[in-house]
Design a protein around this motif. Structure first.
Motif, PDB file in Angstrom:
ATOM      1  N   ALA A   1      35.324  76.824   5.508  1.00 30.06           N
ATOM      2  CA  ALA A   1      36.457  77.521   4.921  1.00 30.06           C
ATOM      3  C   ALA A   1      36.280  79.029   5.052  1.00 30.06           C
ATOM      4  O   ALA A   1      35.178  79.546   5.061  1.00 30.06           O
ATOM      5  N   ALA A   2      37.412  79.719   5.124  1.00 37.18           N
ATOM      6  CA  ALA A   2      37.342  81.174   5.165  1.00 37.18           C
ATOM      7  C   ALA A   2      36.934  81.687   3.804  1.00 37.18           C
ATOM      8  O   ALA A   2      36.992  80.990   2.806  1.00 37.18           O
ATOM      9  N   ALA A   3      36.510  82.952   3.760  1.00 31.99           N
ATOM     10  CA  ALA A   3      36.127  83.543   2.487  1.00 31.99           C
ATOM     11  C   ALA A   3      37.289  83.440   1.529  1.00 31.99           C
ATOM     12  O   ALA A   3      38.436  83.665   1.899  1.00 31.99           O
TER      13      ALA A   3
ATOM     14  N   GLN B   1      33.421  79.940  -3.639  1.00 33.43           N
ATOM     15  CA  GLN B   1      33.864  80.132  -5.007  1.00 33.43           C
ATOM     16  C   GLN B   1      35.242  79.504  -5.175  1.00 33.43           C
ATOM     17  O   GLN B   1      36.015  79.426  -4.210  1.00 33.43           O
ATOM     18  N   PRO B   2      35.576  79.061  -6.384  1.00 35.19           N
ATOM     19  CA  PRO B   2      36.920  78.497  -6.599  1.00 35.19           C
ATOM     20  C   PRO B   2      37.999  79.518  -6.261  1.00 35.19           C
ATOM     21  O   PRO B   2      37.857  80.703  -6.542  1.00 35.19           O
ATOM     22  N   GLY B   3      39.062  79.079  -5.655  1.00 34.11           N
ATOM     23  CA  GLY B   3      40.161  79.965  -5.284  1.00 34.11           C
ATOM     24  C   GLY B   3      40.763  79.544  -3.963  1.00 34.11           C
ATOM     25  O   GLY B   3      40.167  78.785  -3.192  1.00 34.11           O
ATOM     26  N   ALA B   4      41.963  80.021  -3.705  1.00 40.59           N
ATOM     27  CA  ALA B   4      42.671  79.653  -2.483  1.00 40.59           C
ATOM     28  C   ALA B   4      41.928  80.145  -1.244  1.00 40.59           C
ATOM     29  O   ALA B   4      41.339  81.220  -1.245  1.00 40.59           O
ATOM     30  N   THR B   5      41.958  79.359  -0.173  1.00 35.31           N
ATOM     31  CA  THR B   5      41.338  79.723   1.105  1.00 35.31           C
ATOM     32  C   THR B   5      42.261  79.287   2.241  1.00 35.31           C
ATOM     33  O   THR B   5      43.194  78.503   2.041  1.00 35.31           O
TER      34      THR B   5
ATOM     35  N   HIS C   1      49.980  74.615  10.806  1.00 37.18           N
ATOM     36  CA  HIS C   1      49.930  76.017  10.386  1.00 37.18           C
ATOM     37  C   HIS C   1      48.986  76.249   9.209  1.00 37.18           C
ATOM     38  O   HIS C   1      48.857  77.386   8.738  1.00 37.18           O
ATOM     39  N   ASP C   2      48.309  75.205   8.743  1.00 38.02           N
ATOM     40  CA  ASP C   2      47.414  75.371   7.591  1.00 38.02           C
ATOM     41  C   ASP C   2      46.295  76.383   7.834  1.00 38.02           C
ATOM     42  O   ASP C   2      45.914  77.104   6.897  1.00 38.02           O
ATOM     43  N   PRO C   3      45.743  76.509   9.061  1.00 40.08           N
ATOM     44  CA  PRO C   3      44.705  77.533   9.271  1.00 40.08           C
ATOM     45  C   PRO C   3      45.236  78.964   9.141  1.00 40.08           C
ATOM     46  O   PRO C   3      44.448  79.899   9.043  1.00 40.08           O
ATOM     47  N   GLU C   4      46.562  79.129   9.146  1.00 41.75           N
ATOM     48  CA  GLU C   4      47.154  80.460   9.023  1.00 41.75           C
ATOM     49  C   GLU C   4      47.568  80.765   7.575  1.00 41.75           C
ATOM     50  O   GLU C   4      48.013  81.886   7.284  1.00 41.75           O
ATOM     51  N   ARG C   5      47.450  79.786   6.686  1.00 42.71           N
ATOM     52  CA  ARG C   5      47.950  79.919   5.326  1.00 42.71           C
ATOM     53  C   ARG C   5      46.813  79.868   4.315  1.00 42.71           C
ATOM     54  O   ARG C   5      45.870  79.107   4.469  1.00 42.71           O
ATOM     55  N   ILE C   6      46.942  80.669   3.287  1.00 43.29           N
ATOM     56  CA  ILE C   6      45.973  80.642   2.192  1.00 43.29           C
ATOM     57  C   ILE C   6      46.538  79.745   1.095  1.00 43.29           C
ATOM     58  O   ILE C   6      47.675  79.936   0.654  1.00 43.29           O
ATOM     59  N   GLY C   7      45.770  78.767   0.672  1.00 43.16           N
ATOM     60  CA  GLY C   7      46.275  77.847  -0.343  1.00 43.16           C
ATOM     61  C   GLY C   7      45.239  76.862  -0.828  1.00 43.16           C
ATOM     62  O   GLY C   7      44.029  77.102  -0.722  1.00 43.16           O
TER      63      GLY C   7
END
Length: 297
Positions: A32-34, A87-91, A104-110
């Motif tokens: 996952a991205a930061a 850490q918990p939070g959108a990625t 498109h999920d790799p382009e979206r933060i969620g």
């Protein structure tokens, strides 16, 4: 002291299923991205946001706080594997190879379903107590009680985790709001939303989460269509039936009615606090008297 017949341990291969809302495996923290701050798509509350909140009384302060935290994310994208960073939070999400809508999920933060639940309870408790996928959250040591699908929705409280799938293969999870409503990250192409609770299909029931770890030791049952009882006796009313091998938390055990089943003869019974029920140790994997489990007082 009564003699206890010890039986050989039975091994049961239970498939480990990494279940994430209409998907397969959860994204690993490394993949996952930061994590980025989870920010709703608009500053002005929408009608859906206004309807998201604690809609019934009786829940713990932590459960109510988890509901409010989840409701702040209304409008944030669903992303497959989202919310499972360090850490918990959108990625940023990942492409689900089984779902074209996830392109498109790799382009979206969620969030995915379990990522949202993780975030909500982390905000509520200040601890990352529900890291993992939907199935692991359903079997978390923080679970204090279970409300099987057979009990309907009358016993549900805000903050309860609603689950769909098999006992050991939960694939979707959401937070109950009360009044027949839930907040969820549903599937690719949608946003975190409020929905009506539907108990059809493979709805499995709900679990209640505590900010403190539950007391007890995890074991697995074996056999099919195994009934638990309200007292440590087969003559007491039946409580919950386990269709197949099920992970359970045992708080204590005691000597009570002798039972003959499956070629075994045993008087040991275990108490399952999540179900408020008893089960003969014959149907618990392990020795006749379970190691490391205290005697009920």
């Amino acid at each position: 002291m009564r003699s206890i017949l010890t039986r050989a341990k039975r091994s049961a291969v239970i498939a480990g299923i990494l279940a994430v809302c209409a998907a397969g495996a959860v994204a690993s923290p490394a993949a996952a991205a930061a994590p980025a701050p989870a920010v709703a798509v608009s500053a002005r509350p929408t009608q859906a946001e206004a309807a998201c909140g604690v809609l019934a009384t009786g829940a713990s302060a932590a459960a109510e706080a988890a509901v409010r935290a989840a409701c702040t994310q209304i409008g944030v994208w669903y992303t497959w594997g989202g919310g499972h960073g360090p850490q918990p939070g959108a990625t940023y999400g990942q492409v689900d190879p089984t779902d074209p809508a996830s392109e498109h999920d790799p382009e979206r933060i969620g969030f995915d379903c379990s990522g949202l639940v993780r975030y909500a309870y982390a905000q509520a408790t200040g601890q990352d107590i529900l890291a993992g996928n939907a199935n692991s959250q359903y079997h978390s040591p923080r679970v204090t009680s279970r409300i099987p699908a057979s009990q309907g929705t009358g016993a549900l409280l805000p903050g309860d985790l609603l689950a769909w799938g098999g006992d050991n293969s939960i694939h979707h999870i959401a937070l109950y709001l009360g009044a027949g409503k839930m907040v969820q990250a549903k599937q690719s192409g949608t946003h975190v939303m409020v929905s009506n609770l539907t108990t059809g299909g493979d709805y499995n029931g709900a679990v209640r989460i505590s900010a403190s770890p539950g007391q007890g030791t995890n074991f697995s049952t074996w056999g099919t269509d195994v009934w638990t009882h309200t007292e440590p006796s087969t003559t007491s009313p039946r409580a919950v039936k386990f269709p197949g091998p099920t992970r359970v938390r045992i708080s204590c055990q005691k000597h009570a009615q002798w039972v003959d089943a499956e070629g075994y003869h045993n008087d040991a019974w275990s108490y399952l606090p999540d179900y408020q029920a008893w089960i003969t140790n014959i149907y618990i994997q392990g020795p006749a008297w379970l190691d490391g489990v205290p005697t009920c007082q």
